[in-house]
Design a protein around this motif. Structure first.
Motif, PDB file in Angstrom:
ATOM      1  N   THR A  12       0.673  -1.176   0.151  1.00 15.17           N
ATOM      2  CA  THR A  12      -0.163   0.061  -0.386  1.00 15.17           C
ATOM      3  C   THR A  12       0.450   1.404  -0.113  1.00 15.17           C
ATOM      4  O   THR A  12       1.039   1.636  -0.952  1.00 15.17           O
ATOM      5  CB  THR A  12      -0.876   0.039   0.873  1.00 15.17           C
ATOM      6  OG1 THR A  12      -1.196  -1.406   1.275  1.00 15.17           O
ATOM      7  CG2 THR A  12      -2.377   0.775   1.144  1.00 15.17           C
ATOM      8  N   ALA A  15       2.393   2.055  -3.181  1.00 14.08           N
ATOM      9  CA  ALA A  15       1.483   2.265  -3.952  1.00 14.08           C
ATOM     10  C   ALA A  15       1.012   3.985  -4.314  1.00 14.08           C
ATOM     11  O   ALA A  15       1.780   4.679  -5.352  1.00 14.08           O
ATOM     12  CB  ALA A  15       0.207   1.614  -4.703  1.00 14.08           C
ATOM     13  N   VAL A  16       1.325   4.279  -2.878  1.00 15.59           N
ATOM     14  CA  VAL A  16       1.411   5.702  -2.784  1.00 15.59           C
ATOM     15  C   VAL A  16       2.152   5.687  -3.690  1.00 15.59           C
ATOM     16  O   VAL A  16       2.194   7.135  -4.196  1.00 15.59           O
ATOM     17  CB  VAL A  16       0.674   5.572  -1.005  1.00 15.59           C
ATOM     18  CG1 VAL A  16       0.754   7.044  -0.719  1.00 15.59           C
ATOM     19  CG2 VAL A  16      -0.756   5.052  -0.657  1.00 15.59           C
ATOM     20  N   ILE A  18       4.271   5.233  -5.126  1.00 16.83           N
ATOM     21  CA  ILE A  18       4.894   5.776  -6.537  1.00 16.83           C
ATOM     22  C   ILE A  18       3.936   6.258  -7.492  1.00 16.83           C
ATOM     23  O   ILE A  18       4.500   6.944  -8.176  1.00 16.83           O
ATOM     24  CB  ILE A  18       4.442   3.951  -7.381  1.00 16.83           C
ATOM     25  CG1 ILE A  18       6.031   3.376  -6.935  1.00 16.83           C
ATOM     26  CG2 ILE A  18       4.896   4.311  -8.845  1.00 16.83           C
ATOM     27  CD1 ILE A  18       6.180   1.354  -6.920  1.00 16.83           C
ATOM     28  N   GLY A  19       2.778   6.342  -7.040  1.00 19.54           N
ATOM     29  CA  GLY A  19       1.981   7.144  -7.495  1.00 19.54           C
ATOM     30  C   GLY A  19       1.625   8.574  -7.126  1.00 19.54           C
ATOM     31  O   GLY A  19       2.267   9.344  -8.069  1.00 19.54           O
ATOM     32  N   VAL A  20       1.782   8.680  -6.445  1.00 19.16           N
ATOM     33  CA  VAL A  20       2.877  10.822  -5.523  1.00 19.16           C
ATOM     34  C   VAL A  20       3.980  10.470  -6.911  1.00 19.16           C
ATOM     35  O   VAL A  20       4.462  12.231  -7.078  1.00 19.16           O
ATOM     36  CB  VAL A  20       3.147  10.445  -4.864  1.00 19.16           C
ATOM     37  CG1 VAL A  20       4.477  12.143  -4.120  1.00 19.16           C
ATOM     38  CG2 VAL A  20       2.131  10.852  -3.520  1.00 19.16           C
ATOM     39  N   VAL A  22       4.673   9.523 -10.223  1.00 20.05           N
ATOM     40  CA  VAL A  22       4.702   9.773 -10.951  1.00 20.05           C
ATOM     41  C   VAL A  22       3.880  10.831 -11.173  1.00 20.05           C
ATOM     42  O   VAL A  22       3.433  11.874 -12.276  1.00 20.05           O
ATOM     43  CB  VAL A  22       3.355   8.425 -11.174  1.00 20.05           C
ATOM     44  CG1 VAL A  22       2.513   8.488 -12.877  1.00 20.05           C
ATOM     45  CG2 VAL A  22       3.681   7.019 -11.151  1.00 20.05           C
ATOM     46  N   LEU A  23       2.848  11.079 -10.203  1.00 17.52           N
ATOM     47  CA  LEU A  23       2.160  12.513 -10.366  1.00 17.52           C
ATOM     48  C   LEU A  23       3.458  13.637 -10.410  1.00 17.52           C
ATOM     49  O   LEU A  23       3.076  15.078 -11.277  1.00 17.52           O
ATOM     50  CB  LEU A  23       1.591  12.838  -9.111  1.00 17.52           C
ATOM     51  CG  LEU A  23      -0.304  11.888  -9.238  1.00 17.52           C
ATOM     52  CD1 LEU A  23      -0.735  12.750  -8.026  1.00 17.52           C
ATOM     53  CD2 LEU A  23      -0.441  12.273 -10.394  1.00 17.52           C
TER      54      LEU A  23
END
Length: 42
Positions: A12, A15-16, A18-20, A22-23
């Motif tokens: 979890t 993933a958070v 990596i998401g930040v 990418v943004l």
């Protein structure tokens, strides 16, 4: 045994993060493209 030990892999949080990341990358690319487009107009 120790309740306070974090698991070696926490999907979890990974993933958070990596998401930040990418943004942030998408935002930086958009800013650079916007600056390049503005430069060509001059």
């Amino acid at each position: 045994m120790n309740m306070y030990m974090l698991p070696l892999v926490n999907w979890t949080y990974g993933a958070v993060i990596i998401g930040v990341f990418v943004l942030v990358c998408i935002a930086m690319v958009a800013i650079v493209m916007n600056l390049a487009k503005g430069d060509k107009m001059k």
